[in-house]
Scaffold this motif. Structure first.
Motif, PDB file in Angstrom:
ATOM      1  N   PHE A 130      43.420  29.019  16.333  1.00  0.00           N
ATOM      2  CA  PHE A 130      44.438  29.833  15.669  1.00  0.00           C
ATOM      3  C   PHE A 130      45.810  29.188  15.811  1.00  0.00           C
ATOM      4  O   PHE A 130      46.588  29.143  14.860  1.00  0.00           O
ATOM      5  CB  PHE A 130      44.455  31.242  16.271  1.00  0.00           C
ATOM      6  N   LYS A 131      46.100  28.662  17.008  1.00  0.00           N
ATOM      7  CA  LYS A 131      47.378  27.998  17.231  1.00  0.00           C
ATOM      8  C   LYS A 131      47.518  26.782  16.323  1.00  0.00           C
ATOM      9  O   LYS A 131      48.587  26.530  15.757  1.00  0.00           O
ATOM     10  CB  LYS A 131      47.487  27.568  18.706  1.00  0.00           C
ATOM     11  N   PHE A 132      46.409  26.041  16.146  1.00  0.00           N
ATOM     12  CA  PHE A 132      46.436  24.870  15.272  1.00  0.00           C
ATOM     13  C   PHE A 132      46.768  25.276  13.841  1.00  0.00           C
ATOM     14  O   PHE A 132      47.633  24.698  13.189  1.00  0.00           O
ATOM     15  CB  PHE A 132      45.096  24.146  15.314  1.00  0.00           C
ATOM     16  N   GLN A 160      50.351  26.397  13.460  1.00  0.00           N
ATOM     17  CA  GLN A 160      51.271  25.266  13.447  1.00  0.00           C
ATOM     18  C   GLN A 160      51.213  24.536  12.113  1.00  0.00           C
ATOM     19  O   GLN A 160      52.234  24.136  11.566  1.00  0.00           O
ATOM     20  CB  GLN A 160      50.948  24.289  14.581  1.00  0.00           C
ATOM     21  N   ARG A 161      49.986  24.372  11.570  1.00  0.00           N
ATOM     22  CA  ARG A 161      49.855  23.703  10.274  1.00  0.00           C
ATOM     23  C   ARG A 161      50.577  24.498   9.199  1.00  0.00           C
ATOM     24  O   ARG A 161      51.265  23.936   8.344  1.00  0.00           O
ATOM     25  CB  ARG A 161      48.387  23.533   9.901  1.00  0.00           C
ATOM     26  N   THR A 162      50.432  25.834   9.224  1.00  0.00           N
ATOM     27  CA  THR A 162      51.104  26.681   8.252  1.00  0.00           C
ATOM     28  C   THR A 162      52.614  26.533   8.371  1.00  0.00           C
ATOM     29  O   THR A 162      53.325  26.424   7.367  1.00  0.00           O
ATOM     30  CB  THR A 162      50.690  28.152   8.447  1.00  0.00           C
ATOM     31  N   LEU A 190      55.135  25.069   5.507  1.00  0.00           N
ATOM     32  CA  LEU A 190      56.289  25.806   5.009  1.00  0.00           C
ATOM     33  C   LEU A 190      57.567  24.996   5.200  1.00  0.00           C
ATOM     34  O   LEU A 190      58.429  24.957   4.317  1.00  0.00           O
ATOM     35  CB  LEU A 190      56.397  27.160   5.725  1.00  0.00           C
ATOM     36  N   ALA A 191      57.685  24.320   6.334  1.00  0.00           N
ATOM     37  CA  ALA A 191      58.856  23.475   6.577  1.00  0.00           C
ATOM     38  C   ALA A 191      58.926  22.340   5.554  1.00  0.00           C
ATOM     39  O   ALA A 191      59.989  22.028   5.014  1.00  0.00           O
ATOM     40  CB  ALA A 191      58.815  22.914   7.992  1.00  0.00           C
ATOM     41  N   VAL A 200      50.503  27.792  -0.790  1.00  0.00           N
ATOM     42  CA  VAL A 200      49.110  27.575  -1.177  1.00  0.00           C
ATOM     43  C   VAL A 200      48.840  26.083  -1.075  1.00  0.00           C
ATOM     44  O   VAL A 200      49.511  25.273  -1.727  1.00  0.00           O
ATOM     45  CB  VAL A 200      48.839  28.067  -2.609  1.00  0.00           C
ATOM     46  N   ARG A 201      47.889  25.713  -0.215  1.00  0.00           N
ATOM     47  CA  ARG A 201      47.480  24.316  -0.048  1.00  0.00           C
ATOM     48  C   ARG A 201      46.279  24.065  -0.948  1.00  0.00           C
ATOM     49  O   ARG A 201      45.299  24.788  -0.881  1.00  0.00           O
ATOM     50  CB  ARG A 201      47.066  24.023   1.391  1.00  0.00           C
TER      51      ARG A 201
END
Length: 201
Positions: free
Chosen positions: A17-19, A22-24, A28-29, A105-106
């Protein structure tokens, strides 16, 4: 198949979940630094949402999508749009979170080809892929030794502007590379003026 971009080892679901969190955050950044969000909606009284659409290639590189395919546009999963089918084969991207929030959306992209954006294929019997050919939505489908490509139109799956179908002799499970090759072949036929076929229902 592309390997998952999850870490090769993690201790538990909390680490997973942490991964993903962080990816999300990284997505967004990146989107905030490189893109302007698209306003999608409103839908049946639900406010519009600001959405960043970004492509991810096989190496995990984030790519700015210069065009947004109708297949990829966001709508809330609990809203039935006029003329749409709840079991539609090509409305596969929904966002979690509150309406009106900014989200990403990826879209997992296949190889870059001139004038073509391809979503990495999904499924088996049928294998399906979507994307854009020269700015028009396309829908690719392969099953039982036949492949088809639908391009353009108000409903690219059921009433496309252009449709082509062909039998092939590839083994049952097409490789991703074979799918991309067939999409490229279909695009070349479209561009060369090959007449449309009747859509098989």
């Amino acid at each position: 198949m592309m390997a998952s971009d999850l870490p090769t080892t993690y201790l538990d679901y909390a680490d997973a979940f942490k991964f993903y969190s962080q990816r999300t955050a990284d997505d967004l950044a990146w989107a905030n630094a490189n893109l302007t969000p698209v306003n999608d909606g409103p839908w049946d009284g639900i406010p519009s949402a600001q959405v960043y659409y970004i492509g991810i290639n096989a190496t995990g590189e984030r790519i700015k999508l210069s065009q947004i395919s109708g297949f990829w546009r966001y709508k809330p999963s609990n809203v039935e749009l006029a003329g749409s089918d709840a079991s539609s084969r090509h409305q596969s991207y929904y966002l979690a979170g509150e309406p009106g929030s900014v989200a990403v959306v990826r879209i997992e992209l296949g190889p870059s080809m001139p004038g073509i954006l391809i979503e990495r294929p999904k499924g088996s019997q049928p294998v399906q892929s979507t994307g854009l050919i020269d700015g028009k939505d396309f829908y690719f489908r392969e099953s039982d030794g036949f492949w088809s490509l639908s391009v353009g139109g108000a409903d690219v799956v059921d009433q496309p502007d252009w449709y082509y179908e062909e039998e092939h002799d590839t083994p049952d499970d097409l490789s991703e590379e074979a799918v991309y090759s067939l999409i490229a072949k279909g695009a070349a036929l479209l561009r060369s003026g090959t007449p449309t076929m009747a859509v098989e229902q």
